[in-house]
Design an enzyme around this catalytic site. Structure first.
Site, PDB file in Angstrom:
ATOM      1  N   ASP A  95      10.699  60.478  29.233  1.00 40.51           N
ATOM      2  CA  ASP A  95       9.635  60.617  28.233  1.00 40.51           C
ATOM      3  C   ASP A  95       9.103  59.226  27.932  1.00 40.51           C
ATOM      4  OD1 ASP A  95      11.411  59.338  26.682  1.00 40.51           O
ATOM      5  OD2 ASP A  95      11.556  60.872  25.147  1.00 40.51           O
ATOM      6  N   ASP A 274      12.218  71.112  29.040  1.00 44.26           N
ATOM      7  CA  ASP A 274      13.393  70.327  28.675  1.00 44.26           C
ATOM      8  C   ASP A 274      13.691  70.628  27.229  1.00 44.26           C
ATOM      9  OD1 ASP A 274      11.126  68.534  27.550  1.00 44.26           O
ATOM     10  OD2 ASP A 274      12.955  67.666  26.732  1.00 44.26           O
TER      11      ASP A 274
END
Lengths: 379, 379
Positions: A95, A274
């Site tokens: 991320d 996720d």
């Protein structure tokens, strides 16, 4: 080294569900896929052999914020990237750190330039910009790099959501430019995914999808959902976004969710997921199983000598009993955390694998509707 | 079902070291052996598959005090004993609970009848007697059951050590009687080992050894050492006891110790060891390796990308690097506890296996002297 490729293998007739194959320089990923979260270079309480052999993970996440603070990019670069550092040889997605800056860091301050913050570990001051976050993710060595964005909270007023989305778009332009001005760090392809924002405002979401799609990235992500809004609203906006993002590219819904959230969102056209839920809730004794949800701390499991979950192909969950796992939790044994994390992650990967089979077999919708009811049950 | 048998396979010419084979209804144990401690039915931070496949443990310990309090004998009996409960199908030895009553429990009080104490978990009141501790260990289902004793502290005055030893002997008579008045619980043989006490007084130790030996048990244990006395004194009393315990029976030195302690005591005639050191110190970042001792938290390991230990046959320790393990400790990752425990236990089992090889090969003493120097090194 070749840029990430996505082959759409099958689209369901009775839903928007898709089966596909992503190809990266670290191997293939069959979609729909769930990606276990390995915040600081370790998927909590499981090891990399278990991830590969038992859980059958195909790709894992790393968090830029955490890895940047510890061990830091110097050590990661010296190791030759995160794959070499932690011994996970399959794809890794990182991320951008934006979400963590706003959920973990102290004294954060948003500016046009980027986000100023103090480390939650030692209070040291740092600046994340759309550019340096690309550099950090290149140093980590992610196969899939995420753009730097602001993830708006829920609820969020329209004016702020619009302003924030526009900032995210400007940051995206800067991040894209910087990313394509810099080379892949370790000889394999690194690929940038932009992120749709726009809170729960349809016009903003559509505008953001169109802006994001215009970048022609190899994959696209939807952020800012599953941040507290009602489940139905999350589904509504997921569907809206899927309708405005290219169908020939993988779609990644960030931070979602429960097993039934995942099935519903697969049905709406999402390919990648996720979430910390399987590991975090597992560590608190909440088990997701093929028969429903279990709070393993409950007294009722004290003498249940049946396997943790015999409905999935997991050596560990087929082997140990609910009574033993409950005892491990009650006695504060570290093994409790491992067994629960293994169960939940193996179940999540089993679930998306089953979804894929049913998409290809053509009976996804009926199967999904039955599974959602079953999986939500509290045992 | 046959009582535990011990075959003395080889005695070293240049030391008192022995290689042997114990046979139990749950399988064979090659000695000298180290027994990982699984206090509450779990060897902390590793699972039973890792114990068998990676660590190559042949027998593990359980603690009567902990298992009696949690999960309790009712649940263990309903499971069919600890082997069934935790899925460890090889031999299990349980201590008698005496040591824990005095190190963990609250408001303990020693009487002729037994030891009164309050649980460290919920303050509930309990009485351990030489008889009920046999019942509890039968319910746990241990292959090797330990007699109930008082482990004297160090230092300890002669008068108290003598009085305590005599109590331990009276308790031994009561425990033996009760043990042989009660049947094996689950269809396999359970075997009682008595424990030598006598603190650091030679006459007491000799008297205790002779009393213990007179019981004709299938194996004998030495307690009350490694409780704070100097290392040389521990060796001296271990040698003394070995000289007064039957050579045709296995000798178990309780709670010892460091890798070099184990090698020295093998040299003095000990066959069996247990200690929490490899797991407890491992969880604090202290690694025992085939090259010496490592404090993995030290900065010097931050960029050491060599394997944790490539000198032993451990997939995990051959695979992960010191730099990664250090990072896991610094970042408080649960995986740190697993990798360190795996390293230390695999190393301990490797070490006693190597000792056995060298005893059989006839070069134990020279090998041992070199290893002690090497293993003590701080890397």
């Amino acid at each position: 080294m070749a840029a990430l490729a996505f082959e759409l293998q099958h689209t369901d007739n009775n839903s928007k569900a898709r089966a596909g194959k992503m190809t990266t320089d670290h191997g293939e990923i069959l979609t729909p896929i769930f990606m276990p979260v390995g915040t600081a270079g370790s998927v909590k309480a499981v090891n990399q052999q278990q991830l590969e052999r038992d859980i059958k993970a195909q790709i894992i996440l790393g968090n830029t914020y955490h890895l940047y603070l510890r061990p830091g990019t110097n050590i990661l670069e010296e190791a030759g990237g995160l794959h070499k550092f932690n011994g996970w040889n399959r794809p890794i997605l990182t991320d951008s750190g934006g979400y963590q800056v706003f959920s973990l860091a102290e004294n954060r301050k948003l500016k046009e330039e980027g986000a100023l913050f103090q480390s939650h570990i030692d209070g040291s001051r740092h600046l994340f910009t759309p550019e340096n976050v690309m550099d950090i993710q290149r140093s980590i060595g992610a196969d899939i790099v995420m753009a730097f964005d602001e993830c708006t909270p829920y609820p969020c007023e329209y004016a702020y959501a619009k302003k924030s989305m526009e900032l995210t778009h400007r940051w995206l332009d800067r991040g894209f430019k910087h990313f394509y001005d810099t080379p892949d760090k370790y000889g394999y392809s690194q690929n940038l995914f932009p992120i749709v924002q726009g809170s729960i405002y349809k016009d903003l979401r559509v505008a953001s999808c169109e802006y994001i799609a215009s970048k022609g990235a190899v994959g696209n992500a939807i952020g800012g959902l599953s941040v507290g809004e009602p489940e139905e609203m999350m589904y509504e906006f997921t569907e809206l976004c899927c309708g405005h993002l290219p169908s020939e590219k993988p779609r990644y819904l960030m931070g979602v969710g429960t097993p039934w959230n995942i099935l519903e969102c697969i049905s709406l056209g999402i390919d990648m997921f996720d979430c910390v839920m399987p590991t975090r809730n597992g560590r608190n004794g909440m088990l997701f199983t093929s028969k429903g949800v279990i709070n393993i701390r409950n007294k009722k499991w004290a003498t249940d000598f049946t396997p943790i979950d015999d409905g999935i192909d997991c050596e560990t969950s087929n082997y140990y009993t609910k009574a033993y796992l409950r005892h491990l939790f009650v006695a504060n044994e570290i093994l409790a955390l491992e067994l629960a994390s293994l169960q939940n992650l193996t179940f999540y990967l089993w679930l998306v694998g089953e979804a894929r089979k049913h998409i290809i077999a053509g009976d996804f919708r009926a199967w999904k509707n039955g599974m959602v009811l079953r999986l939500k049950q509290r045992l």
